[in-house]
Design an enzyme around this catalytic site. Structure first.
Site, PDB file in Angstrom:
ATOM      1  N   ASP A  52      28.522  28.688  46.782  1.00 21.12           N
ATOM      2  CA  ASP A  52      29.338  29.829  47.224  1.00 21.12           C
ATOM      3  C   ASP A  52      28.451  31.043  47.468  1.00 21.12           C
ATOM      4  OD1 ASP A  52      31.330  31.677  47.693  1.00 21.12           O
ATOM      5  OD2 ASP A  52      32.216  31.561  45.680  1.00 21.12           O
ATOM      6  N   HIS A  87      39.488  28.496  49.581  1.00 16.71           N
ATOM      7  CA  HIS A  87      38.809  29.124  48.436  1.00 16.71           C
ATOM      8  C   HIS A  87      39.413  30.507  48.217  1.00 16.71           C
ATOM      9  CE1 HIS A  87      35.395  29.674  45.657  1.00 16.71           C
ATOM     10  NE2 HIS A  87      35.298  30.906  46.138  1.00 16.71           N
ATOM     11  N   MET A 132      36.919  35.486  38.945  1.00 16.29           N
ATOM     12  CA  MET A 132      35.870  36.423  38.533  1.00 16.29           C
ATOM     13  C   MET A 132      36.584  37.493  37.719  1.00 16.29           C
ATOM     14  SD  MET A 132      33.912  36.402  42.193  1.00 16.29           S
ATOM     15  CE  MET A 132      35.326  35.673  43.008  1.00 16.29           C
ATOM     16  N   HIS A 173      38.768  30.732  42.378  1.00 15.61           N
ATOM     17  CA  HIS A 173      37.500  31.157  41.751  1.00 15.61           C
ATOM     18  C   HIS A 173      37.791  32.438  40.978  1.00 15.61           C
ATOM     19  CE1 HIS A 173      33.151  32.833  42.612  1.00 15.61           C
ATOM     20  NE2 HIS A 173      33.406  32.727  41.322  1.00 15.61           N
ATOM     21  N   SER A 219      36.554  30.906  52.360  1.00 17.16           N
ATOM     22  CA  SER A 219      36.946  31.927  51.389  1.00 17.16           C
ATOM     23  C   SER A 219      37.811  32.963  52.103  1.00 17.16           C
ATOM     24  CB  SER A 219      35.713  32.607  50.810  1.00 17.16           C
ATOM     25  OG  SER A 219      36.099  33.861  50.261  1.00 17.16           O
ATOM     26  N   MET A 241      26.624  29.932  42.365  1.00 18.05           N
ATOM     27  CA  MET A 241      26.655  31.132  43.201  1.00 18.05           C
ATOM     28  C   MET A 241      25.292  31.299  43.865  1.00 18.05           C
ATOM     29  SD  MET A 241      29.706  32.290  42.892  1.00 18.05           S
ATOM     30  CE  MET A 241      29.442  33.695  43.983  1.00 18.05           C
ATOM     31  N   ASP A 284      39.337  33.907  46.019  1.00 14.58           N
ATOM     32  CA  ASP A 284      38.475  34.710  45.146  1.00 14.58           C
ATOM     33  C   ASP A 284      39.274  35.773  44.391  1.00 14.58           C
ATOM     34  OD1 ASP A 284      35.766  33.712  45.564  1.00 14.58           O
ATOM     35  OD2 ASP A 284      36.014  34.385  47.639  1.00 14.58           O
ATOM     36  N   MET A 328      39.121  38.806  41.811  1.00 15.04           N
ATOM     37  CA  MET A 328      38.196  39.791  41.218  1.00 15.04           C
ATOM     38  C   MET A 328      38.991  40.887  40.527  1.00 15.04           C
ATOM     39  SD  MET A 328      35.481  40.178  44.316  1.00 15.04           S
ATOM     40  CE  MET A 328      34.864  38.752  45.213  1.00 15.04           C
TER      41      MET A 328
END
Ligand code: DX5
Ligand code: ZN
Length: 231
Positions: free
Chosen positions: A182, A36, A71, A69, A11, A140, A38, A40
């Site tokens: 994760d 990966h 979010m 991913h 990540s 998660m 992320d 957000m």
């Protein structure tokens, strides 16, 4: 399961963002299978990170799949932007989409693999009626929002349930769905996590925290693989 059927996905949340191109090249050269990524939004989760522009910027630096991913809430509008930016896999949290089946379809229409992400308290039932549109499920093992948190042990029992569901589905249809974990994955717990049923492992602080000493990224990836080998 043999080690070759395991995937390790660093990540980049824990990477040095001032040198992101170099960082992703380094972890791939050290043997990572995926990157990966992320995303957000300071709305669905209490933190703000990176978007399609950064995905597009790292794309030419690596030839491995970029695992985005999301979010973020809402989800749908941003899907095509990530597909254009070079994402290969896009996952999202079912709580963040009003129409989960539609969002999964959108991701696949955009040419990406699609997956659902389950927070620690989210039941797995959400996958039951969309199995045919899932390429992976991501469990998660921390509450989303930050790197460097501790693995929540209850995730192991949930992994066993998820593994059973996808194995049943594979027996019925012949189609494989990956099971990704994760949060808080380290060299000392990855074997136990593999035994519980994960085949794909996100690790942020464990990998990027090994910047120089102890053999750097290559060293920690070797340790993670050795632990998987022994699992
Ligand atoms: C948390 C992110 C994770 C995180 C993992 O919301 O989805 O991908 O970066 O970091 P570690 O491996 O440090 O728990
Ligand atoms: Zn993540």
């Amino acid at each position: 399961m043999t080690t070759s059927s395991y995937r390790i996905a660093p990540s980049i949340l824990s990477a040095d963002f001032a040198r992101l191109g170099e960082e992703v090249r380094a972890v791939v050269a050290a043997g990572s299978d995926w990157i990966h990524f992320d995303v957000m939004d300071n709305h669905y989760v209490p933190n703000l990170t990176i978007g399609p522009l950064v995905c597009e910027a790292i794309r030419p630096h690596v030839d491995v799949p970029i695992d985005v991913h999301l979010m973020v809430k809402p989800v749908d509008r941003i899907v095509a932007d990530f597909a254009k930016a070079g994402a290969n896999i896009i996952t999202f949290h079912p709580e963040a989409s009003d129409h989960v089946d539609r969002t999964l379809a959108l991701i696949r229409e955009a040419g990406c693999k699609a997956g659902l992400v389950f927070n620690p308290a989210t039941p797995l039932d959400m996958m039951d009626h969309v199995m045919d549109k899932l390429d992976l499920v991501l469990l998660m093992s921390v509450n989303p929002g930050f790197g460097g948190q501790k693995f929540i042990p209850q995730a192991l029992a949930k992994l066993r349930l998820a593994r059973a569901r996808v194995d049943d589905y594979q027996r019925e249809t012949g189609r494989q769905i990956l099971v990704e974990i994760d949060g808080g994955v380290k060299t000392d717990n990855i074997a136990e996590i593999a035994r519980a049923g994960a085949d794909t492992f996100v690790a942020g602080s464990a990998i990027f925290g090994a910047r120089d000493p102890d053999g750097g990224y290559r060293g920690v990836l070797k340790q993670l693989r050795a632990a998987l080998e022994a699992a």
